[in-house]
Write a protein that holds these residues in place. Sequence first.
Motif, short mmCIF file in Angstrom:
data_model
loop_
_atom_site.label_atom_id
_atom_site.label_comp_id
_atom_site.label_asym_id
_atom_site.label_seq_id
_atom_site.Cartn_x
_atom_site.Cartn_y
_atom_site.Cartn_z
N SER A 45 11.23 31.05 46.70
CA SER A 45 10.48 31.22 45.46
C SER A 45 10.05 32.68 45.29
O SER A 45 10.01 33.19 44.17
CB SER A 45 9.27 30.30 45.44
OG SER A 45 8.43 30.53 46.55
N ALA A 46 9.76 33.36 46.39
CA ALA A 46 9.38 34.77 46.30
C ALA A 46 10.54 35.61 45.81
O ALA A 46 10.37 36.52 44.98
CB ALA A 46 8.90 35.27 47.67
N GLN A 47 11.75 35.33 46.29
CA GLN A 47 12.92 36.07 45.84
C GLN A 47 13.21 35.82 44.36
O GLN A 47 13.53 36.75 43.62
CB GLN A 47 14.13 35.68 46.69
CG GLN A 47 14.07 36.18 48.13
CD GLN A 47 15.19 35.60 48.99
OE1 GLN A 47 15.58 34.43 48.81
NE2 GLN A 47 15.68 36.40 49.92
N VAL A 48 13.08 34.57 43.95
CA VAL A 48 13.30 34.25 42.53
C VAL A 48 12.25 34.92 41.66
O VAL A 48 12.55 35.45 40.59
CB VAL A 48 13.31 32.72 42.32
CG1 VAL A 48 13.43 32.39 40.83
CG2 VAL A 48 14.44 32.06 43.09
N ALA A 49 11.01 34.91 42.13
CA ALA A 49 9.93 35.56 41.37
C ALA A 49 10.21 37.04 41.19
O ALA A 49 10.02 37.60 40.10
CB ALA A 49 8.59 35.34 42.08
N ARG A 50 10.66 37.70 42.26
CA ARG A 50 10.96 39.13 42.15
C ARG A 50 12.11 39.38 41.19
O ARG A 50 12.08 40.32 40.39
CB ARG A 50 11.28 39.71 43.53
CG ARG A 50 10.06 39.92 44.43
CD ARG A 50 10.39 40.81 45.61
NE ARG A 50 11.37 40.20 46.50
CZ ARG A 50 11.06 39.38 47.51
NH1 ARG A 50 9.79 39.09 47.76
NH2 ARG A 50 12.01 38.87 48.28
N ARG A 51 13.13 38.57 41.26
CA ARG A 51 14.30 38.76 40.39
C ARG A 51 13.98 38.51 38.92
O ARG A 51 14.61 39.09 38.03
CB ARG A 51 15.44 37.83 40.82
CG ARG A 51 16.18 38.32 42.05
CD ARG A 51 17.37 37.45 42.35
NE ARG A 51 18.22 38.11 43.34
CZ ARG A 51 19.50 38.42 43.15
NH1 ARG A 51 20.09 38.13 42.00
NH2 ARG A 51 20.21 39.02 44.09
N THR A 52 13.03 37.62 38.66
CA THR A 52 12.71 37.27 37.27
C THR A 52 11.45 37.95 36.75
O THR A 52 11.10 37.77 35.58
CB THR A 52 12.53 35.74 37.15
OG1 THR A 52 11.48 35.31 38.02
CG2 THR A 52 13.82 35.01 37.50
N GLY A 53 10.78 38.70 37.62
CA GLY A 53 9.56 39.36 37.21
C GLY A 53 8.42 38.41 36.96
O GLY A 53 7.57 38.65 36.09
#
Length: 350
Positions: A45-53
């Motif tokens: 979820s942290a990686q997805v959050a970073r990729r999507t802002g």
Amino acid sequence: MTRTDNDQDIPRLWQLAFGAMPAQVINAAVSLGVPDALAEGPRTSAQVARRTGAHEASMRRLLRGMAGMGMVEAQDGDRYALTSMGRPLRSDVPDSLRGMVLLFAGDAMWRSWGDLTETVRTGRNAFERVHGLPYFDYFAERPEEYAVFNSAMGEDTRVAGRVLADGYDFSPYKTVVDVGGGNGALLTCLLQAHEGLRGIVFDRPEGVAQAPQALARAGLSDRCDVVAGDAFAGVATGGDLYVLKSVLHDWDDEHALTILRNCRTAVPDHGRLLVMEPLMPERAEDLGPAHGIVTTDMDLLVTTGGRVRSEGDFAALFEAAGFRLTGARRLGDHEYLDAAYHSLVEGVPV
């Protein structure tokens, strides 16, 4: 709690009554680009959050919600992978539904549907009341949203276009004019399936803005012309088969009749007119499980002021416009809905 005669009634009612919530989960996921962020494989979820802002803790909860609905699969605690259900939400797949989600669950439509009660009470169009502009004028003033609209219509047309290409005899015709053809998705299907055909995409200037590039990508620029115009003023000439897909149901009878009369001016005496739309049964008791048809009719009530018509309705419109209805038949089962959706209504000049 009092039980109903059918044990499935209450669960089904819950599903319908609270359907707005999962729809907005899907809309948020698509708007943020979550499916695209998972396209290359599982991510935390942290990686997805970073990729999507996005906000990390909130993204974790969104992914958890998507997992509960089957769009992603949780792995190793906090890693998520896109499932086969979630795959069509990506922007880069041939069967993408991204545009449909962004249009129908987006703010403009969402706010209009929220005013359905007032529309039923007064008969006044919700979209125009909420936004201060008629449906198509609203999108014409917002190129980015019009691009989403065209994308959504193209996604539906890719499905229906393949069925039409396979299910209708195009051999007698030389040039198909797609009235209201947008980005050319329907003609792309027809011309790819029938090498002897030529095409003309006709729509408002903002409607055909994406058509030249789309046709070029399909290698069809030399077989298809793009003509900008207003169907209420006149329709492109030069064809012997005229197609109206999902156009007339956007309008009341007066406006639909204007379009049909302009088509009659353009259609040669040996030509044909095809209307491709859902058909409302003549009797309500014959609807059956026609969820898509009645939902479309309600959407038109809210947004454009149009309606889904019956075969009898089309026969009357055709006669008034100078056509004779020669047949109406179900085109085929729609890929995404639980009932046959598009029908084909054919007319000849008289």
